[in-house]
Design an enzyme around this catalytic site. Sequence first.
Site, PDB file in Angstrom:
ATOM      1  N   ASP A 145      -8.089  -5.591   0.217  1.00  0.00           N
ATOM      2  CA  ASP A 145      -8.499  -6.275  -0.794  1.00  0.00           C
ATOM      3  C   ASP A 145      -7.844  -7.885  -0.661  1.00  0.00           C
ATOM      4  O   ASP A 145      -8.257  -8.627  -1.498  1.00  0.00           O
ATOM      5  CB  ASP A 145      -7.825  -5.980  -2.175  1.00  0.00           C
ATOM      6  CG  ASP A 145      -8.768  -4.538  -2.481  1.00  0.00           C
ATOM      7  OD1 ASP A 145      -9.799  -4.385  -1.939  1.00  0.00           O
ATOM      8  OD2 ASP A 145      -7.966  -3.706  -3.031  1.00  0.00           O
ATOM      9  N   HIS A 162       0.925  -1.186   0.010  1.00  0.00           N
ATOM     10  CA  HIS A 162      -0.159  -0.024   0.141  1.00  0.00           C
ATOM     11  C   HIS A 162       1.012   1.271   0.040  1.00  0.00           C
ATOM     12  O   HIS A 162       1.853   1.181   0.592  1.00  0.00           O
ATOM     13  CB  HIS A 162      -1.068   0.178   1.131  1.00  0.00           C
ATOM     14  CG  HIS A 162      -2.133   0.993   1.017  1.00  0.00           C
ATOM     15  ND1 HIS A 162      -2.036   2.341   1.299  1.00  0.00           N
ATOM     16  CD2 HIS A 162      -3.230   0.602   0.763  1.00  0.00           C
ATOM     17  CE1 HIS A 162      -3.360   2.727   1.032  1.00  0.00           C
ATOM     18  NE2 HIS A 162      -4.000   1.863   0.491  1.00  0.00           N
TER      19      HIS A 162
HETATM   20  N1  CMC Z   1       4.025  -7.369  -4.950  1.00  0.00           N
HETATM   21  C1  CMC Z   1       5.516  -7.520  -5.038  1.00  0.00           C
HETATM   22  N2  CMC Z   1       6.129  -6.430  -4.920  1.00  0.00           N
HETATM   23  C2  CMC Z   1       5.507  -5.271  -4.527  1.00  0.00           C
HETATM   24  C3  CMC Z   1       4.277  -5.099  -4.255  1.00  0.00           C
HETATM   25  C4  CMC Z   1       3.483  -6.541  -4.476  1.00  0.00           C
HETATM   26  N3  CMC Z   1       2.200  -6.421  -4.231  1.00  0.00           N
HETATM   27  N4  CMC Z   1       3.837  -3.936  -3.961  1.00  0.00           N
HETATM   28  C5  CMC Z   1       4.887  -3.273  -3.874  1.00  0.00           C
HETATM   29  N5  CMC Z   1       6.045  -3.850  -4.376  1.00  0.00           N
HETATM   30  C6  CMC Z   1       7.318  -3.657  -4.419  1.00  0.00           C
HETATM   31  C7  CMC Z   1       7.640  -2.798  -5.644  1.00  0.00           C
HETATM   32  O1  CMC Z   1       8.034  -3.604  -6.769  1.00  0.00           O
HETATM   33  C8  CMC Z   1       8.609  -1.757  -5.301  1.00  0.00           C
HETATM   34  O2  CMC Z   1       9.864  -2.481  -5.327  1.00  0.00           O
HETATM   35  P1  CMC Z   1      11.121  -1.674  -5.439  1.00  0.00           P
HETATM   36  O3  CMC Z   1      11.263  -0.545  -4.487  1.00  0.00           O
HETATM   37  O4  CMC Z   1      12.438  -2.421  -5.602  1.00  0.00           O
HETATM   38  O5  CMC Z   1      10.952  -0.912  -7.086  1.00  0.00           O
HETATM   39  C9  CMC Z   1       8.274  -1.509  -3.670  1.00  0.00           C
HETATM   40  O6  CMC Z   1       7.630  -2.684  -3.208  1.00  0.00           O
HETATM   41  C10 CMC Z   1       7.394  -0.220  -3.622  1.00  0.00           C
HETATM   42  O7  CMC Z   1       6.129  -0.370  -4.394  1.00  0.00           O
HETATM   43  P2  CMC Z   1       5.576   0.942  -5.219  1.00  0.00           P
HETATM   44  O8  CMC Z   1       4.959   0.268  -6.484  1.00  0.00           O
HETATM   45  O9  CMC Z   1       6.892   1.852  -5.458  1.00  0.00           O
HETATM   46  O10 CMC Z   1       4.692   1.499  -4.171  1.00  0.00           O
HETATM   47  P3  CMC Z   1       3.442   2.224  -4.527  1.00  0.00           P
HETATM   48  O11 CMC Z   1       3.267   3.048  -3.209  1.00  0.00           O
HETATM   49  O12 CMC Z   1       3.569   2.925  -5.660  1.00  0.00           O
HETATM   50  O13 CMC Z   1       2.177   1.402  -4.972  1.00  0.00           O
HETATM   51  C11 CMC Z   1       0.479  -0.337  -4.794  1.00  0.00           C
HETATM   52  C12 CMC Z   1       1.430   0.689  -4.113  1.00  0.00           C
HETATM   53  C13 CMC Z   1      -0.629  -0.740  -3.827  1.00  0.00           C
HETATM   54  C14 CMC Z   1       0.114   0.129  -6.072  1.00  0.00           C
HETATM   55  C15 CMC Z   1       1.268  -1.676  -4.722  1.00  0.00           C
HETATM   56  O14 CMC Z   1       1.829  -2.191  -3.736  1.00  0.00           O
HETATM   57  C16 CMC Z   1       0.447  -2.554  -5.586  1.00  0.00           C
HETATM   58  O15 CMC Z   1       0.548  -2.784  -6.718  1.00  0.00           O
HETATM   59  N6  CMC Z   1      -0.072  -3.687  -4.864  1.00  0.00           N
HETATM   60  C17 CMC Z   1      -0.753  -4.719  -5.358  1.00  0.00           C
HETATM   61  C18 CMC Z   1      -2.199  -4.096  -5.849  1.00  0.00           C
HETATM   62  C19 CMC Z   1      -2.935  -3.963  -4.618  1.00  0.00           C
HETATM   63  O16 CMC Z   1      -3.012  -4.788  -3.927  1.00  0.00           O
HETATM   64  N7  CMC Z   1      -3.735  -2.644  -4.535  1.00  0.00           N
HETATM   65  C20 CMC Z   1      -4.800  -2.535  -3.485  1.00  0.00           C
HETATM   66  C21 CMC Z   1      -4.329  -1.358  -2.585  1.00  0.00           C
HETATM   67  S1  CMC Z   1      -5.383  -1.190  -1.285  1.00  0.00           S
HETATM   68  C22 CMC Z   1      -6.966  -0.757  -2.081  1.00  0.00           C
HETATM   69  C23 CMC Z   1      -7.222   0.385  -2.618  1.00  0.00           C
HETATM   70  O17 CMC Z   1      -6.580   1.626  -1.808  1.00  0.00           O
HETATM   71  O18 CMC Z   1      -7.422   0.502  -3.860  1.00  0.00           O
END
Ligand code: CMC
Length: 427
Positions: free
Chosen positions: A362, A305
């Site tokens: 989720d 998140h």
């Molecule tokens: N699986 C594997 N690696 C992950 C995941 C994951 N679910 N989430 C983040 N990472 C890694 C990502 O690759 C990155 O690694 P690095 O620093 O080496 O590049 C690091 O963790 C930080 O991730 P980010 O994508 O830069 O973080 P963000 O804040 O931009 O993204 C997120 C947040 C929710 C989009 C992401 O964690 C994700 O895609 N999660 C899966 C989708 C999900 O479950 N979304 C629901 C969110 S809660 C409900 C809502 O609010 O809608």
Amino acid sequence: MGDTAKFIVEGKEVESPILKGSVGPDVIDIRKLYAQTGAFTYDPGFTSTASCESALTYIDGDEGVLLHRGYPIGQLAENSSFMEVCYLLLNGELPSAAELDGFTRTITRHTMVHEQLSSFFKGFRRDAHPMAIMVGVVGALSAFYHDSTDISDPVQRRISAHRLIAKIPTIAAMAYKYSVGQPFVYPDNKLSYAGNFLRMTFGVPAEEYEVVPAVEKAMDRIFILHADHEQNASTSTVRLAGSSGANPFACVAAGIACLWGPAHGGANEACLNMLREIGTPDKIPHYIERAKDKNDPFRLMGFGHRVYKNRDPRATVMQKTVREVFDALNVQDPLFETALRLEEIALNDPYFIEKKLFPNVDFYSGIILSAIGFPTTMFTVLFALARTVGWVAQWNEMIEDPSQKIGRPRQLYTGPTQRDYVPVGQR
Ligand code: CMC
């Protein structure tokens, strides 16, 4: 003068005030920075930018805390009702018994949609994703209510808010009915908000529909858990759309469009699809390795998140609710065991520990919704239904805020500099 932050831009020093919220990080007010220095700030994805002032929801991502108007989400999920939470978000305080009664009656009396709205559904392909239908039909509401389009009038804004909260379950249920080829079911105002939605979704004219109290309670709780969540992508979309003075129904349709994506509300659907793909716990290590592989686009859905760097408090309530629904319906789903095992393995893996990736709301919601009988394509629709109150409360707060201007970000331009047009024959 309070605390200030100093910026030195090309040798010129300027000071910006530091604003303090009631709780949470301080905020450097850079509104005058461009006028003072000629420079913009750069923050794609808004990772360090507060886009507005708000008194609705507070998240402490490190501690895993979520407050609605100061009340912890766990307490609301345990003791409150969705109607009460809607009132709280819209009005700032919990209602008295009489206020709650009056509010519930008002929402109930707005549950029907204009009969002509049903024609919109027929324009969609039978296999359309229900979120596509939601974007279109909720947007279409803006063509129906010409008596409440003056957004500078608080009474008209309130009427729009009530209509949106009341009609969204009816439209969501209609989207489902259309996809399975069953007739639309009209609202029954004797039922609760959640009970009514369940009946409109699963009831058929040929049979009496019995609302199962434990399922109704679980549904209501799921709505509470999704009611609002600070300045997330869809809420920011609603605010940005509304900042131009656009019609509230159109703004909420924009929010629904944003919510649909798998990084946001679409994650619940993607998560259940992922659990089905994983299938049995013995396959988990393979998928964990894929999630960690930078060359593989696979991510563990329902994990991670932007704000929570600890367990999402909503995931804790969701996990508990899974068991309650299973007990009430006397069902089991082996995917729940897979999810529990996946959580355990991920939470002990250095990759997930280092990056502070925990289950989010989720991760378990799909298992509950599937047990209740919803197809995966409806999961994000339920999120949209519940989040509508958050969107309208935030939209309303924005319009009441005298300092709010039209949202208009700037950019770091990296395209060609000015050049002369060359006629096609000379290129
Ligand atoms: N699986 C594997 N690696 C992950 C995941 C994951 N679910 N989430 C983040 N990472 C890694 C990502 O690759 C990155 O690694 P690095 O620093 O080496 O590049 C690091 O963790 C930080 O991730 P980010 O994508 O830069 O973080 P963000 O804040 O931009 O993204 C997120 C947040 C929710 C989009 C992401 O964690 C994700 O895609 N999660 C899966 C989708 C999900 O479950 N979304 C629901 C969110 S809660 C409900 C809502 O609010 O809608």
